[in-house]
Design an enzyme around this catalytic site. Structure first.
Site, PDB file in Angstrom:
ATOM      1  N   ARG A  59      26.173  16.360  -6.174  1.00  0.00           N
ATOM      2  CA  ARG A  59      27.374  16.979  -6.771  1.00  0.00           C
ATOM      3  C   ARG A  59      27.940  18.080  -5.879  1.00  0.00           C
ATOM      4  O   ARG A  59      29.119  18.385  -5.926  1.00  0.00           O
ATOM      5  CB  ARG A  59      27.082  17.495  -8.190  1.00  0.00           C
ATOM      6  CG  ARG A  59      28.295  18.108  -8.879  1.00  0.00           C
ATOM      7  CD  ARG A  59      28.264  18.057 -10.412  1.00  0.00           C
ATOM      8  NE  ARG A  59      26.960  18.264 -10.975  1.00  0.00           N
ATOM      9  CZ  ARG A  59      26.346  19.453 -11.074  1.00  0.00           C
ATOM     10  NH1 ARG A  59      26.943  20.536 -10.633  1.00  0.00           N
ATOM     11  NH2 ARG A  59      25.144  19.539 -11.606  1.00  0.00           N
ATOM     12  N   TYR A  82      53.321  10.749 -11.520  1.00  0.00           N
ATOM     13  CA  TYR A  82      52.377   9.739 -11.995  1.00  0.00           C
ATOM     14  C   TYR A  82      52.054  10.053 -13.462  1.00  0.00           C
ATOM     15  O   TYR A  82      51.837  11.212 -13.827  1.00  0.00           O
ATOM     16  CB  TYR A  82      51.122   9.788 -11.125  1.00  0.00           C
ATOM     17  CG  TYR A  82      50.099   8.774 -11.529  1.00  0.00           C
ATOM     18  CD1 TYR A  82      50.276   7.428 -11.239  1.00  0.00           C
ATOM     19  CD2 TYR A  82      48.959   9.153 -12.220  1.00  0.00           C
ATOM     20  CE1 TYR A  82      49.335   6.494 -11.628  1.00  0.00           C
ATOM     21  CE2 TYR A  82      48.016   8.219 -12.612  1.00  0.00           C
ATOM     22  CZ  TYR A  82      48.212   6.893 -12.315  1.00  0.00           C
ATOM     23  OH  TYR A  82      47.286   5.972 -12.706  1.00  0.00           O
TER      24      TYR A  82
HETATM   25  C1  LIG Z   1      47.102   5.961  -9.129  1.00  0.00           C
HETATM   26  C2  LIG Z   1      47.715   7.283  -8.882  1.00  0.00           C
HETATM   27  C3  LIG Z   1      47.077   8.458  -9.292  1.00  0.00           C
HETATM   28  C4  LIG Z   1      45.764   8.444 -10.057  1.00  0.00           C
HETATM   29  O1  LIG Z   1      44.728   7.940  -9.269  1.00  0.00           O
HETATM   30  P1  LIG Z   1      43.423   7.222  -9.896  1.00  0.00           P
HETATM   31  O2  LIG Z   1      42.648   6.880  -8.675  1.00  0.00           O
HETATM   32  O3  LIG Z   1      43.901   6.040 -10.669  1.00  0.00           O
HETATM   33  O4  LIG Z   1      42.772   8.227 -10.762  1.00  0.00           O
HETATM   34  C5  LIG Z   1      47.690   9.662  -9.009  1.00  0.00           C
HETATM   35  N1  LIG Z   1      48.879   9.713  -8.363  1.00  0.00           N
HETATM   36  C6  LIG Z   1      49.522   8.602  -7.957  1.00  0.00           C
HETATM   37  C7  LIG Z   1      50.827   8.724  -7.255  1.00  0.00           C
HETATM   38  C8  LIG Z   1      48.969   7.351  -8.191  1.00  0.00           C
HETATM   39  O5  LIG Z   1      49.613   6.239  -7.811  1.00  0.00           O
END
Ligand SMILES: *Cc1c(COP(=O)(O)O)cnc(C)c1O
Length: 397
Positions: free
Chosen positions: A57, A110
């Protein structure tokens, strides 16, 4: 060296056997010879010197190899890898915010980043304001004495809006140098754009997308100064989120990164051709691609990006029902959320990722019912275009 070379070699550990790939250290804990060694390793970790391991961790040699490689690609002092992209975003928030702070964020985000800010941070006394970062006067006027983080993406999900990173960083830092400018660089990848060189303080990525590149792993990363990343490691990851990357996943991302430059070049080349094809189609009302001169952010994209990326969103000359019919008729291009893999994927925001939005919220986010988002894969471009054409003909012809 050049980024194509660094993607393969930067930060390699060159173990005693001459392995040309990074060893995977599947260990949760690392034994000490004595108490003095335990003290010494602790000192290295908490001072930010690194290269010492106590418990995964707090750090792991396979994860560290990936961190050195990404730091080189993003021209960052240091990097921390995480279990997912949201693990990276939330770790930054838990590390650098406290009750009473203010976050200023773009409206185009996002979905789960937006959710974290709107529904989670606000429960802990952090205020969040969302404004359109295309309007720089509005960004300036929305800063407060309590603003601790300014957060945005470019290009943005799912509309492909382009934000001017250097201009926004300058205007924010001119007002208050202590505000951390955090940029989600997932859509561009380090191959197309390096926000830290444009004035950002922290960069986050979902490595699940282009960096992994094969839709077989979840991961994220955080980049910035050594001091900030030491805080991220020893507060954010160690105590707050525990969003540690699994060493096996770090290995998969290292393998993906080796081909990031060649994949990105092909994603961009295919996307440019598909954007031109869509722009000429009578079934398509509007194409959003940073490489098209018609996109309002095109000049900014030319200034800050090496190429224009592999993501396209487009609006059909169609009703909501016809748009769903088009999506259902696709064969090669698969219907799925996520992006950045070798295979082409398409999603329909109004009925999938943004189905819970009210019509007003969709309008505020610039999402229309006939809009679809295409993650252009690295298949032969003629095959992708043929699939789009047959589905458009079947649904709208
Ligand atoms: C997919 C995505 C995330 C989140 O990532 P995860 O790996 O699914 O947790 C954040 N920002 C953007 C622009 C993304 O496309």
């Amino acid at each position: 060296m050049n980024i194509d070379t660094e993607a393969i070699h930067a930060g390699a550990s060159h173990d005693q056997y001459g392995s040309v790939t990074e060893p995977v250290y599947r260990a949760s804990t690392f034994a000490f010879r004595n108490i003095a060694e335990s003290d010494e390793r602790g000192r290295k970790i908490f001072s930010g010197e690194g290269g010492a391991y106590i418990y995964t961790r707090l750090g792991n040699p396979t994860n560290a190899a990936l961190e050195r490689r990404i730091a080189a690609l993003e021209q960052a002092e240091d990097c921390v890898v995480t279990a997912s992209g949201i693990g990276a975003v939330s770790t930054v928030m838990w590390t650098f915010l406290k009750a009473g702070d203010h976050v200023l964020a773009d409206t185009a985000l996002y979905g789960d980043t937006h959710g974290l800010m709107e529904h989670v941070l606000t429960k802990f006394g952090v205020e969040v304001t969302f404004v359109d970062f295309g309007n720089h006067g509005l960004v300036r006027n929305s800063l407060r004495p309590a603003t601790a983080i300014v957060y945005f993406e470019s290009p943005c999900n799912p509309t492909l809006k382009v934000n001017d990173i250097a201009d926004i960083a300058r205007l924010v830092h001119d007002i208050n140098r202590d505000i951390r400018i955090v940029i989600d660089n997932t859509f561009a990848t380090p191959y197309l754009q390096n926000p830290l060189t444009l004035g950002a303080d922290i960069v986050v990525h979902s490595m699940t997308k282009y960096m992994g590149g094969h839709s077989d792993v979840l991961g994220g990363c955080i980049l910035g100064s050594r001091a900030d990343m030491t805080q991220v490691r020893t507060t954010g990851i160690e105590m707050a989120t525990g969003a540690v990357a699994a060493p096996d996943n770090a290995f998969l991302v290292l393998r993906g990164l080796a081909t990031l430059p060649v994949r990105m070049a092909r994603h961009c080349e295919n996307a440019a051709k598909i954007a031109d094809y869509l722009a000429a189609s009578p079934f398509v009302a509007k194409v959003h691609y940073p490489g098209l001169a018609s996109l309002s952010g095109h000049e900014v994209a030319r200034k800050q990006m090496r190429l224009f990326g592999g993501m396209i969103s487009f609006e059909l000359n169609a009703t909501f029902a016809q748009t769903k019919e088009f999506v259902d008729r696709l064969n090669l291009v698969r219907l799925a959320v996520s992006l950045g893999g070798v295979e082409s994927l398409l999603e329909h925001p109004a009925s999938m990722t943004h189905a819970h939005f009210t019509p007003e919220e969709l309008a505020a986010a610039d999402i229309t019912p006939s809009q679809v988002r295409l993650s252009v894969g690295i298949e032969n471009v003629e095959d992708i275009i043929a699939d789009l054409e047959q589905a458009l003909q079947a649904a709208l012809g």
